[in-house]
Design an enzyme around this catalytic site. Sequence first.
Site, PDB file in Angstrom:
ATOM      1  N   THR A   1     -29.196  10.704  -3.115  1.00  0.00           N
ATOM      2  CA  THR A   1     -27.974  11.134  -2.424  1.00  0.00           C
ATOM      3  C   THR A   1     -27.700  12.603  -2.734  1.00  0.00           C
ATOM      4  OG1 THR A   1     -26.513  10.528  -4.255  1.00  0.00           O
ATOM      5  CG2 THR A   1     -27.030   8.808  -2.648  1.00  0.00           C
TER       6      THR A   1
ATOM      7  N   TYR B   1     -24.985  13.772  -4.021  1.00  0.00           N
ATOM      8  CA  TYR B   1     -24.377  13.816  -5.351  1.00  0.00           C
ATOM      9  C   TYR B   1     -25.457  13.837  -6.430  1.00  0.00           C
ATOM     10  CZ  TYR B   1     -21.844  12.325  -9.512  1.00  0.00           C
ATOM     11  OH  TYR B   1     -21.326  12.246 -10.781  1.00  0.00           O
ATOM     12  N   GLU B   2     -26.441  12.981  -6.277  1.00  0.00           N
ATOM     13  CA  GLU B   2     -27.525  12.902  -7.247  1.00  0.00           C
ATOM     14  C   GLU B   2     -28.353  14.182  -7.263  1.00  0.00           C
ATOM     15  OE1 GLU B   2     -31.420  10.070  -8.157  1.00  0.00           O
ATOM     16  OE2 GLU B   2     -30.077   9.630  -6.491  1.00  0.00           O
TER      17      GLU B   2
ATOM     18  N   ASP C   1     -17.324   5.925 -10.356  1.00  0.00           N
ATOM     19  CA  ASP C   1     -16.491   6.774 -11.205  1.00  0.00           C
ATOM     20  C   ASP C   1     -16.556   6.254 -12.639  1.00  0.00           C
ATOM     21  OD1 ASP C   1     -14.414   8.142 -12.530  1.00  0.00           O
ATOM     22  OD2 ASP C   1     -13.215   8.258 -10.699  1.00  0.00           O
TER      23      ASP C   1
ATOM     24  N   ASP D   1     -10.770  -1.718  -1.690  1.00  0.00           N
ATOM     25  CA  ASP D   1     -11.531  -1.901  -2.924  1.00  0.00           C
ATOM     26  C   ASP D   1     -12.495  -3.082  -2.795  1.00  0.00           C
ATOM     27  OD1 ASP D   1     -10.318  -4.457  -4.314  1.00  0.00           O
ATOM     28  OD2 ASP D   1      -8.627  -3.311  -3.529  1.00  0.00           O
TER      29      ASP D   1
END
Length: 201
Positions: A172, A174-175, A98, A76
């Site tokens: 990206t 995802y985008e 997220d 993380d």
Amino acid sequence: MRLPDGPLDPGALFDFEIEDLWLEIGFGAGEHLLWQAARRPHIGFIGAEPYINGVASLAMHAAAERLANLRIHCDDAASLLDRLPAGAVGRVFILFPDPWPKARHHHRRLVAPPVLDRLARTMRKGAELRLATDHNDYLDWMLEQLTAHPAFTWTATCADDWRRRSADWPETRYEAKARAAGVKSTYLHFVRCDGVAYRLA
């Protein structure tokens, strides 16, 4: 390509003298980080991602492209930021984190005071923080958290500043998938604005 244990000396992480240190927190499959590192060979990059599939994807592509300026933190963000010296970082990317949309999960959101305090400590004055989201509720949350924080200033002067990516900000997968589905994204630029010192708790 993985980081050593213990406190981190940015200058010792790379086999050459870096001009600056940039971080991407939650890099997903790594496309954005690879794009940036390939075009800025004199900048040192660290990507933080706890999910092994994303780490494996980035490591494979970085090795194929022989990127000597990229290091991976497979954990993380907080544990990475705590190991860096104060004022070491010149730019940070937090792209499509997220949103944890359920109210009972909001405490898990990345863009929140504990991480912002750590960023304020590790980013030098004038350093840039770039964020993106396609989730309207999380957008409101991010703006609320960041505009309330004394160490960051939003640089937007017109609507295009948050509606469009800058030229050095690639799309990206995802985008692109979200855009094809008719979902709009928002792009935020903040800067580390003052000389207030933040220490580890």
